[in-house]
Structure formats: structure tokens, C-alpha cells
Design a protein around this motif. Structure first.
Motif: not given
Length: 315
Positions: A270-272, A285-286, A289-290
Motif C-alpha cells: 500500500t502506498f500513496n 506520503s504516509n 506506506d510500502s
């Protein structure tokens, strides 16, 4: 048998004589064009013609790259002084300089001048002109052979710009160049395979980071290139029904954990990313995240060895 050998020898001599004749003619042409250029030192096209004559392949070992460079630089100075681009002199001169530097194995300068050539044609003729797209396709393929990451975007651009150009400006047989597009893609894949050869996905579970060493279709025995392709090519229904291998990840001490294939969502990446104009040099980003994590070669080999031991212990 003796007659055949004699005939073959005669053919070889004939080919050699032909090559020598071509070299002699090319040498005469070079001297003629050099003389013209020396007498017209403000004529950019004459300087360019002399440069091209000096690097003509038919010259063989009489090719004079250094002399060609002198005339190409003269042509460039004249072309750069033009207030309005005309006669594609700037584009062709940049190309010629790129060809010279490529033959001198100065690949950085060669790529730079091929790029300048493509930009000059586009500025002078427009992005949808067949000269722009044809030269971009050829010059970028030359860049591909030196720096694939640098060349491939231009290959794509040439094909795309030609496809959206007005019909009367399109190159009409671009399908014949599909082999160029595909071999460029192969060179790019090879370059990325080398680039990602010690890369491993990093996932976050319960606030801790782990390295993903096996997914449904991939494991660390394979390069991290093309690993998502099977998933992307399946239909939604096929992906929903697909089981595949169990998910395996490990911590920094090489402690491995296996998740059954039917619980594959627990190993999902999961990434954003977001971008703010107020802070343009940082992607947001979070924390959970990956990522893709690059290991040094020694650590990568050690991880792969431990992975093999873990797999063997489960048989």
C-alpha cells in the motif's frame, strides 16, 4: 576443389578492390568538400558537408574524426548565430557532433548532442513534423544503446507524437518500426533488471517494517522486474480466483513469517503520494506506506540464502 578455391580468392580480391575504390572516391570527396568549406567559412552548410565527408564510413581507416569535429564546430557556431532557425542546420549539426563523439566513445557528449538535435528539429519544424519524429526515432535508438533510461522516453514520444499528428504529416509506415520499439523496450527491461537486482519490497505490519521475499507470483530468486505483470494482466475475476504461493516476509534478523495464500491481503503493498505546490521538492506520503528497499550485494545474497533454508525446512 582447386578451381573453387581460386574462384573464391578472386571474389575476395574483387570485394577488397571495390572497398579500396570506394575509399579512394570518398577521400577525394572529402578533400573537395573541405576545400569548399575553407573557402566559405561563413557558409554553415558547407562546413557541415565537410564534417560529414570527414566521417564517411566509406573512408575506412582514413576516416578523420578530429578533422570532422573542427568543421562540425564551425557549422555549429554559424547555426547558433541564426536569429531564426532555418534549413535544419542546427539539428543536423548537433546530430553530426553526436555521431563524432559516439565514435570517439564519449557517450555522455554523444547523448547530449543527439538530444540537442531532436530539440532543434522540434523547435524549428514542430512536434508533429515527420522530420522531427523520424529523426527522434532514429537518434533516440542510438541513445538507447548507450543510456537506455535516457533514450526510451524519446522513443515513446516519437511513436506517440506521430500517432496524434495530422494525417497528412504522419509517417505512414511506422508499424515497420515496431521492431525498434520492442528492442528498445528489451534494452530498457535489461537496464532496470540490473538496476533492481538487489531490490526487495518493504512492507509495514503492525508498525514494524518487513522485507517481502515471496508474493503470489514472485520470490527473491527472481529480479524485481516484471513481478507485478501477471497480476496486472489477469482480469478482476481471475485475480479474485487466483491463489498462488504463500506470502513470506522477514525482519532485520532474517526471521521469516509465512502467510497462507488465501490471506494474501495481509501482505499487500500500500502506498500513496501527494504533492503540494507550497513544498514542491518533497513528495508527501504516509508513514506506513510500502517502499522498495535496496540491499547491498552481500546482504542480498545472505537474505536469499536464508530464504532457501527457510523454504527447505518447510518441505
Amino acid at each position: 576443389m582447386k578451381k573453387i578455391i581460386i574462384i573464391l580468392a578472386a571474389v575476395v580480391c574483387s570485394v577488397a578492390a571495390m572497398a579500396q575504390s570506394q575509399a579512394d572516391e570518398a577521400l577525394k570527396e572529402m578533400e573537395t568538400k573541405v576545400k569548399v568549406a575553407d573557402g566559405k567559412q561563413t557558409d554553415g552548410r558547407a562546413q557541415l558537408n565537410a564534417a560529414l565527408a570527414c566521417i564517411n564510413d566509406e573512408l575506412g581507416d582514413k576516416k578523420d574524426l578530429q578533422r570532422g569535429l573542427v568543421y562540425a564546430e564551425r557549422a555549429l557556431k554559424i547555426a547558433e548565430a541564426q536569429t531564426v532557425l532555418k534549413d535544419t542546420l542546427l539539428g543536423h549539426t548537433h546530430y553530426t557532433l553526436g555521431a563524432i563523439y559516439m565514435q570517439q566513445n564519449d557517450y555522455g557528449k554523444a547523448c547530449e548532442y543527439f538530444e540537442k538535435a531532436m530539440n532543434a528539429f522540434e523547435k524549428e519544424l514542430g512536434a508533429d513534423d515527420p522530420v522531427t519524429n523520424g529523426t527522434k526515432m532514429v537518434y533516440s535508438y542510438m541513445i538507447m544503446q548507450m543510456e537506455p533510461f535516457r533514450g526510451f522516453p524519446y522513443i515513446q514520444e516519437a511513436f506517440y507524437n506521430n500517432s496524434i499528428a495530422p494525417e497528412d504529416k504522419r509517417i505512414t509506415n511506422m508499424e515497420e518500426a515496431n521492431i525498434l520499439l520492442e528492442t528498445s523496450l528489451e534494452m530498457l527491461i535489461a537496464a532496470y533488471t540490473e538496476y533492481f537486482k538487489t531490490a526487495v519490497p518493504l512492507i509495514v505490519r503492525d508498525g514494524s517494517q518487513y522485507l517481502l521475499v515471496q508474493s503470489g507470483d514472485w520470490n527473491i530468486e527472481k529480479p524485481l522486474v516484471g513481478w507485478l505483470v501477471p497480476t496486472l494482466m489477469r482480469s478482476e475475476e481471475e485475480n479474485a480466483a487466483f491463489v498462488g504461493d504463500e506470502i513470506i516476509f522477514c525482519d532485520g534478523d532474517f526471521n521469516f513469517t509465512a502467510i497462507p495464500a488465501e490471506e494474501k491481503e495481509k501482505g499487500a503493498l500500500t502506498f500513496n503520494f501527494r504533492h503540494a505546490v507550497s513544498n514542491p521538492r518533497t513528495l508527501m506520503s504516509n508513514p506506513g506506506d510500502s517502499r522498495i528497499f535496496f540491499l547491498n550485494a552481500e546482504t542480498y545474497d545472505q537474505l536469499r540464502s536464508k530464504f532457501r533454508e527457510f523454504k527447505a525446512s518447510r518441505k
